[in-house]
Design an enzyme around this catalytic site. Structure first.
Site, short mmCIF file in Angstrom:
data_model
loop_
_atom_site.label_atom_id
_atom_site.label_comp_id
_atom_site.label_asym_id
_atom_site.label_seq_id
_atom_site.Cartn_x
_atom_site.Cartn_y
_atom_site.Cartn_z
N THR A 10 0.84 -1.20 0.00
CA THR A 10 0.00 0.00 0.00
C THR A 10 0.87 1.25 0.00
O THR A 10 0.57 2.22 -0.70
CB THR A 10 -0.92 0.03 1.24
N THR A 11 1.95 1.24 0.78
CA THR A 11 2.86 2.39 0.86
C THR A 11 3.54 2.61 -0.49
O THR A 11 3.92 3.73 -0.82
CB THR A 11 3.90 2.18 1.97
N ILE A 21 6.72 -4.22 9.89
CA ILE A 21 6.77 -3.81 8.49
C ILE A 21 6.40 -2.33 8.52
O ILE A 21 5.26 -1.97 8.82
CB ILE A 21 5.86 -4.68 7.60
N TYR A 74 -1.53 -10.26 5.45
CA TYR A 74 -1.60 -8.86 5.88
C TYR A 74 -3.05 -8.51 6.23
O TYR A 74 -3.93 -8.59 5.39
CB TYR A 74 -1.07 -7.95 4.77
N LYS A 120 1.25 -9.79 9.04
CA LYS A 120 1.41 -8.38 9.37
C LYS A 120 0.08 -7.94 9.96
O LYS A 120 -0.93 -7.92 9.27
CB LYS A 120 1.76 -7.56 8.13
N TYR A 173 -13.06 -4.33 -0.23
CA TYR A 173 -14.27 -3.93 -0.96
C TYR A 173 -15.25 -5.08 -1.19
O TYR A 173 -16.43 -4.94 -0.91
CB TYR A 173 -13.92 -3.24 -2.31
N ARG A 205 -8.34 -0.35 6.22
CA ARG A 205 -8.29 -0.13 4.77
C ARG A 205 -9.16 -1.11 3.99
O ARG A 205 -9.55 -0.82 2.87
CB ARG A 205 -6.85 -0.25 4.26
#
Length: 293
Positions: A46-47, A205, A135, A163, A109, A140
């Site tokens: 995402t980052t 992370i 993750y 994570k 989603y 999010r």
């Protein structure tokens, strides 16, 4: 590579002024992050602005970063999405590109139930011989992967870690009690790294390790070596930076912080926008307080 890394940077994707991927910049940044104290990198998480990168850009990034890094640190490809078939395809491509592991986020989603999550991740893990990091980031994705699901997935041989970015400490404790000693839990929040280490976590992370990798490395290993008070003092010293890097949506602040250090970053791609002057001032203030700039 032998020992699993404890400090892994969730690496930004540098862009040029025309917003094309700066592959040379990514190589330079990757080496800088490892020299600064990171032991691994997640590329196109995402980052790294995974939602706005094409599949080909992602594959080219894996190859570029792995070519630059060699065996200096782990390169972990962020290959997860909300399509199991697409996640498998990208995972297979990442393995061919030579990465050391993959990380896959829970689908967002479309909100699968726990059985759907279990089948999604076992399908991805079954498509690769690489180590897989799960993750979980409910803020999010709109869903939470329960400890029972993580524990069931941990029985899959190459699913080696999670994570955990739910922010729920009891959930971390529950995962720890339900999984074997060699299943690793990484904090997904910089400010919760030390608390998660204290309840059996392995590392982080990290977003902040773009700017404070040396200090975070020292904090983690101070804790691991039993120097708890020293680790606590490091955590409190770094806390303002952890918070400043989330004054708005990640990775907007960290891209600004990296550019303030004079390293390759560039602007984010839409729909993300650059940090505002007020946000930039907060980021700069936190960095100056630690004499980073």
């Amino acid at each position: 590579m032998a020992n699993h890394p404890r400090l892994i940077a969730a690496m930004i994707t540098p862009f040029k002024s025309d917003l094309s991927v700066d592959y040379e910049g990514a190589q330079k940044l990757a080496l800088n992050l490892l020299e600064a104290g990171n032991e691994g990198l997640v590329v196109t998480g995402t980052t790294g602005e995974s939602p706005t990168l094409s599949k080909q850009e992602k594959l080219d990034l894996y190859k570029a970063v792995k070519d630059a890094v060699g065996n200096k640190g782990w390169v972990i490809a962020g290959t997860g999405s909300n399509s199991t078939a697409d996640s498998i395809s990208l995972t297979e491509g990442a393995q061919k590109a030579g990465v050391d592991g993959i990380m896959a986020v829970t689908p967002y989603y479309n909100k699968p139930n726990q059985e759907g999550l279990y089948r999604h991740f076992t399908a991805i893990a079954g498509a690769t011989s690489l180590p897989v990091i799960l993750y979980n980031v409910p803020g999010r994705t709109g869903l939470n992967m329960l400890p029972e699901t993580v524990a069931k997935l941990a029985e899959t041989e190459n699913i080696i870690a999670v994570k955990e970015a739910s922010g729920i400490m009891d959930q971390v404790s529950a995962i720890k009690t339900m999984t074997s000693r060699d299943f690793l839990i990484y904090s997904g929040d910089d400010s919760l790294t030390l608390p998660i280490l204290a309840i059996g976590g392995y590392g982080v992370i990290s977003v902040a390790s773009h700017v404070v990798a040396r200090e975070m490395n020292r904090m983690i290993y101070a804790y691991v070596d039993g120097r708890i008070e020293e680790a606590c003092q490091m955590h409190l010293r770094l806390f303002p930076v952890f918070k400043a890097l989330f004054v708005t949506t990640n990775p907007i602040p960290v891209k600004k912080a990296v550019s303030l250090l004079g390293l390759p970053a560039g602007s984010p791609r839409l729909p993300l926008v650059e940090a505002s002057p007020a946000e930039t001032a907060k980021i700069r203030e936190a960095m100056e307080a630690l004499k980073l700039i």
